[in-house]
Write an enzyme that holds these catalytic residues in place. Structure first.
Site, PDB file in Angstrom:
ATOM      1  N   GLU A   1      44.706  37.024  42.198  1.00 55.81           N
ATOM      2  CA  GLU A   1      44.645  35.564  42.373  1.00 55.81           C
ATOM      3  C   GLU A   1      45.839  34.980  43.137  1.00 55.81           C
ATOM      4  OE1 GLU A   1      41.956  34.034  42.071  1.00 55.81           O
ATOM      5  OE2 GLU A   1      40.805  35.401  40.797  1.00 55.81           O
TER       6      GLU A   1
ATOM      7  N   HIS B   1      39.363  36.364  48.878  1.00 58.26           N
ATOM      8  CA  HIS B   1      39.180  37.468  47.933  1.00 58.26           C
ATOM      9  C   HIS B   1      38.494  38.681  48.586  1.00 58.26           C
ATOM     10  CE1 HIS B   1      40.602  36.332  43.985  1.00 58.26           C
ATOM     11  NE2 HIS B   1      39.897  35.221  43.936  1.00 58.26           N
TER      12      HIS B   1
ATOM     13  N   HIS C   1      39.368  30.142  49.493  1.00 55.95           N
ATOM     14  CA  HIS C   1      39.845  30.976  48.387  1.00 55.95           C
ATOM     15  C   HIS C   1      38.894  32.147  48.139  1.00 55.95           C
ATOM     16  CE1 HIS C   1      41.874  31.668  44.449  1.00 55.95           C
ATOM     17  NE2 HIS C   1      40.669  32.102  44.107  1.00 55.95           N
ATOM     18  N   GLU C   2      37.621  31.853  47.977  1.00 55.15           N
ATOM     19  CA  GLU C   2      36.672  32.946  47.677  1.00 55.15           C
ATOM     20  C   GLU C   2      36.555  33.906  48.856  1.00 55.15           C
ATOM     21  OE1 GLU C   2      36.261  33.087  44.685  1.00 55.15           O
ATOM     22  OE2 GLU C   2      36.631  31.003  44.141  1.00 55.15           O
TER      23      GLU C   2
ATOM     24  N   ASP D   1      40.361  36.761  29.551  1.00 57.24           N
ATOM     25  CA  ASP D   1      40.234  35.356  29.900  1.00 57.24           C
ATOM     26  C   ASP D   1      41.531  34.585  29.644  1.00 57.24           C
ATOM     27  OD1 ASP D   1      37.903  34.159  30.923  1.00 57.24           O
ATOM     28  OD2 ASP D   1      37.907  32.767  29.209  1.00 57.24           O
TER      29      ASP D   1
ATOM     30  N   GLU E   1      33.992  35.312  43.717  1.00 55.85           N
ATOM     31  CA  GLU E   1      34.012  36.061  44.970  1.00 55.85           C
ATOM     32  C   GLU E   1      33.071  37.262  44.990  1.00 55.85           C
ATOM     33  OE1 GLU E   1      36.360  35.793  42.636  1.00 55.85           O
ATOM     34  OE2 GLU E   1      37.594  37.580  42.438  1.00 55.85           O
TER      35      GLU E   1
ATOM     36  N   TYR F   1      47.728  32.381  39.460  1.00 58.26           N
ATOM     37  CA  TYR F   1      47.383  31.716  40.722  1.00 58.26           C
ATOM     38  C   TYR F   1      48.620  31.165  41.430  1.00 58.26           C
ATOM     39  CZ  TYR F   1      42.435  31.831  39.382  1.00 58.26           C
ATOM     40  OH  TYR F   1      41.179  32.243  39.044  1.00 58.26           O
TER      41      TYR F   1
END
Ligand code: BES
Ligand code: ZN
Length: 629
Positions: A341, A322, A318-319, A399, A294, A407
């Site tokens: 998320e 954001h 989705h992006e 990460d 994003e 999510y």
């Protein structure tokens, strides 16, 4: 009206207002310094000196894979300040000067494998600017330099960055913490046959000088710093949106994203004005390690969503979402990642519902619930605390938090609140939440407080403190998780049992309408296939539906798991092509994991990986290295 000493009261009011304004302004981009939140993934010392603006001047060397740059940082200091501390990783620092051109002393601390090296620069309270002249190394983890052969066009090289979560520091010395926001300008020089783009105002075509100017007026955190350079063209899609891609991908991409203006309108209708002026998408080469990223004003996207039928377009929703959840209201630390998320999956789902209807968005929600349940089983076996929404990633790579928990558990938590208080109240709350917290950071704890203050009162049955305790600070999936309803998926389930009985494509269509199925119905169908389905069965399916040659990346990636687990050799050539060609980690990980379950598979994985690894971005090859180790 005059006051005693003859100063007009209006003037006093004006002076007062100006003083107040300038006070607010001095920390415009950030919270007052004493409320800065501790971030375990940054060495920065924002409570002493905080970066508020960046002027970046850079020259790109596509032969050596090096960026030579100067990062001029504007600082906001406390009176006691002695150092500003920046995050760096693998940067070669040449020199550092202040606003008067005086050289400053600095110390580059030893490198931590995850966090990189703290850069301590000696300053005093009057140091308003530090200019760091430096070079990146060819190994800079955020950057992937592609050879011409690795692009669609095969003639010119390409570069893209991926800064989230903590890789911005590998190409810019910066306070790389999501809680620290700054504005930026950039002057970027590239070979004259290439076009650079950033998460900022962007050019739409190449110029003759090779030098381009960029500006991001809204303050953003470092993980949203982005750069891509290549043989890139542009097509407008509407007044404030368009698509960039390599020339040979441009038309296809523009067709896929045709409805983008409507999507932006739908998002605004739900949760308020789009605050970043333009929204463009760049379709990157296939080695881009994510589905999408994003980056403000310019979403970075994988070409694997260009299916030809708009069926994977929810990724754009989705992006785009954001732009509110994440880019406007930002997780304070990576432990609060679910705020970025989970909210975005929720918002994505609502955008898809308003554009394509509830039937469609419920299929997405079903797939999301399946992902979540599988992920919970997997994570619970080793790290049950990683199934909490609020994470503890101290000492680990952020990460590790990139799982379906943030999510999908995040999504269902928010959906449960929606269903409990009713959509009308909830939507008003969310809209107001984005507005009042725009350009701010959010912790999980503060979110809960706001939720309780603005939405939930003592009369709201079921949303008491046990509720938060379970969903946010507790493991697994609480029993009150909402259950999506999909008649289409019910139909697919019946269709599958019918298929199992008679392997008859005609009834599959005449009774279950399979020729009209969407990608999501096929995904559900393939997910439901038994684990060791059998080569004969797979051949029958392939004869009927040709999954092995599917041009839809989601369908192929799922089918490819079956190819591996059933040692279905007819699928091997395409499996190998896919693994070598595609660098999207979400597809790679399950396939390599499946391969290494057997000895022959492991051998095959290693052979393929040898060819594939040079095509992957560090984010992808670090994960696969760890798997194959
Ligand atoms: N911001 C994420 C990608 C990301 C997260 C990169 C954390 C690095 C660290 C992006 O918005 C995302 O979620 N991408 C998904 C899209 C999907 C959920 C629609 C992806 O890449 O698959
Ligand atoms: Zn996301």
């Amino acid at each position: 009206m005059k006051t005693k000493n003859n100063i007009p009261s209006q003037l006093i009011a004006l002076i007062l207002a100006m003083t107040l304004f300038s006070q607010c302004n001095s920390h415009k981009a950030n919270e007052p310094m004493n409320t800065v939140i501790k971030d375990n993934h940054s060495y920065a010392n924002p409570s002493e000196s905080i970066v508020t603006h960046l002027d970046w001047t850079a020259e790109l060397d596509f032969e050596k894979h090096i960026i030579a740059a100067t990062a001029k940082l504007t600082l906001d200091n406390t009176p006691q300040v002695k150092h500003v501390i920046l995050d760096t990783k693998g940067l070669n620092i040449v020199e550092i000067k202040n606003q008067d051109g005086e050289t400053l002393n600095y110390e580059l601390k030893p490198e931590d494998p995850i966090l990189g090296s703290a850069l301590l620069i000696e300053i005093d309270p009057e140091t308003t600017e530090v200019s760091i002249t430096y070079q990146t190394t060819p190994e800079a983890e955020a950057l992937q330099w592609l050879t011409p052969e690795q692009t669609q066009g095969k003639v010119k090289p390409f570069l893209f960055s991926q800064s989230q979560a903590i890789l911005a520091r590998s190409w810019i010395p910066i306070q790389d913490s999501p809680g620290i926001r700054f504005t930026y300008t950039a002057e970027v020089t590239v070979p004259r046959d290439l076009l650079p783009l950033m998460s900022a105002s962007n050019p739409v075509e190449k110029n003759t000088t090779g030098t381009y100017h960029f500006e991001m007026k809204q303050p953003i955190p470092a993980y949203l710093m982005a750069l891509t350079v290549g043989d890139i063209d542009f097509l407008p899609l509407g007044q404030r949106s368009g698509v960039y891609a390599e020339p040979s991908m441009l038309e296809k991409s523009a067709d896929e994203f045709e409805g983008l203006e409507n999507m932006i309108a739908a998002a605004e209708e739900l949760y308020g004005a789009y605050r970043w002026d333009r929204y463009d998408i760049i379709v990157l080469p296939p080695s881009f390690p994510f589905g999408g990223m994003e980056n403000p004003r310019l979403t970075f996207a994988t070409p694997t969503i260009i299916a030809g039928d708009k069926s994977l377009i929810s990724l754009v929703a989705h992006e785009l979402a954001h732009s509110w959840s994440g880019n406007l209201v930002t997780n304070a630390t990576w432990d609060d990642f679910w705020l970025n998320e989970g909210f975005t999956v929720y918002f994505e789902n609502r955008i898809m519902e308003s554009l394509y209807g509830r039937e469609y968005s419920e299929m997405l929600a079903m797939l999301s619930l399946q992902d979540l349940k599988a992920e919970i089983i997997e994570i619970s076996a080793t790290n049950p605390a990683d199934t909490h929404l609020k994470l503890n990633l101290d000492g680990r790579n952020p990460d590790d938090g990139l799982t379906a928990i943030a999510y999908d558990k995040g999504y269902f938590f928010l959906r449960l609140i929606e269903e409990t208080v009713g959509r009308e109240k909830w939507d008003a709350f969310v809209k107001n939440y984005f507005n009042t917290n725009a350009f701010k950071v959010m912790t999980t704890e503060e979110f809960v407080e706001i939720l309780q203050r603005d939405l939930i009162d003592e009369n709201t049955v079921g949303l008491d403190s046990t509720f938060y305790q379970q969903w946010i600070y507790g493991p697994e999936l609480p029993a009150n998780c909402p259950q999506p309803v999909s008649n289409k998926f019910d139909n697919v389930e019946k269709a599958l049992s019918n298929w199992q009985e008679n392997h008859d494509t005609v009834t599959l269509d005449s009774s279950y309408g399979s020729s009209q199925w969407s990608t999501h119905e096929w995904l559900h169908f393939i997910r439901l296939l038994p684990e060791n389905y059998g080569i004969e069965e797979m051949t029958l399916l392939d004869d009927a539906f040709d999954f092995t040659n599917s041009g839809n990346s989601e369908i192929f990636a799922l089918w490819a798991v079956q190819i591996i687990s059933n040692q279905y050799e007819a699928g091997y050539p395409n499996l190998e092509k896919f693994l070598v060609h595609t660098g999207r980690r979400k597809f790679l990980t399950p396939l390599y994991k499946e391969l290494i379950k057997t000895e022959e598979g492991t051998e095959m994985a290693r052979a393929i990986y040898q060819k594939a690894r040079p095509n992957y971005h560090s984010v992808a090859y670090n994960s696969i290295d760890a798997l194959l180790k």
